[in-house]
Enzyme design. Sequence first.
Site, PDB file in Angstrom:
ATOM      1  N   LYS A  84      29.610  41.045  30.871  1.00  0.00           N
ATOM      2  CA  LYS A  84      29.555  40.724  32.305  1.00  0.00           C
ATOM      3  C   LYS A  84      28.709  41.780  33.000  1.00  0.00           C
ATOM      4  O   LYS A  84      28.988  42.988  32.905  1.00  0.00           O
ATOM      5  CB  LYS A  84      30.982  40.731  32.846  1.00  0.00           C
ATOM      6  CG  LYS A  84      31.233  39.841  34.013  1.00  0.00           C
ATOM      7  CD  LYS A  84      32.739  39.818  34.263  1.00  0.00           C
ATOM      8  CE  LYS A  84      33.131  38.981  35.423  1.00  0.00           C
ATOM      9  NZ  LYS A  84      34.547  39.200  35.755  1.00  0.00           N
TER      10      LYS A  84
HETATM   11  O1  G3P Z   1      36.545  36.784  38.805  1.00  0.00           O
HETATM   12  C1  G3P Z   1      36.360  37.623  39.897  1.00  0.00           C
HETATM   13  C2  G3P Z   1      37.647  37.813  40.577  1.00  0.00           C
HETATM   14  O2  G3P Z   1      38.495  38.598  39.814  1.00  0.00           O
HETATM   15  C3  G3P Z   1      37.559  38.346  41.955  1.00  0.00           C
HETATM   16  O3  G3P Z   1      38.638  37.798  42.607  1.00  0.00           O
HETATM   17  O4  G3P Z   1      40.286  37.564  44.372  1.00  0.00           O
HETATM   18  O5  G3P Z   1      39.305  39.829  43.869  1.00  0.00           O
HETATM   19  O6  G3P Z   1      37.944  38.089  44.994  1.00  0.00           O
HETATM   20  P1  G3P Z   1      39.068  38.354  44.043  1.00  0.00           P
END
Ligand code: G3P
Length: 234
Positions: A84
């Site tokens: 990634k």
């Molecule tokens: O896959 C990316 C994710 O983990 C980010 O999620 O909820 O932190 O925006 P969030």
Amino acid sequence: MKLFLDTADIDEIRTVNSWGVLDGVTTNPTLFGKVKGMTYEEVLQEICGINGGPVSAEVVADDVEGMLREGRHYAKLADNIVVKVPMSENGLAAMSRFKAEGIKTNCTLIFTANQGLLAAKAGASLLSPFVGRVDDINEDGMQVIRELAEIIRFFEYDSEVLTASVRHPRHVTEAALNGSHIATLPFKVFQQMVHHPLTDKGIVQFKRDWEAARAALNDGAKEASPKREPAKVG
Ligand code: G3P
């Protein structure tokens, strides 16, 4: 549509894997930070042993050589590791080098269709727009999915759109309807997708009715069978 788990928690991965619906796993430094007592490498190897789908391992270096060093290291841990890499000028350079080496990449921190288009051209296998974070700033995360999915299909790029930063089940439905190849979900959203108040209520009601029906059958059988007279003595 493929569904990934967005977590580094081994128990959560085992649980959803046992449901037979898990196509892969995405991790990031924030998610790894919630795991106690294991190195990132140990976590990744354990995840790869549970699920054979793509498992994303994120690099944190800012420079191309550093990204390449970290990514090559993770790619050696298991066949299903996908490196990634964040969207940036150096990230694009690293992704195109990984592509030439046959190492698959997931371009993360995508917020516009143009960023996704660049990542596809650089050779990323997975393109991760963060819909929840776009919604957070009062814009439409699903528009990015819609536009990027259309671009990828129109030009037949060898990349898949992976809807990330999913916050609720409706994001999953909309990602599917807008042509996202994959969505990566927190464990809680997987659970929310399973449940519906009427399903849960229905299960309780069916069980109660089943038990009542069996009890009635048993009572009926008792009433139908002749009572034995006590044996006469003398
Ligand atoms: O896959 C990316 C994710 O983990 C980010 O999620 O909820 O932190 O925006 P969030």
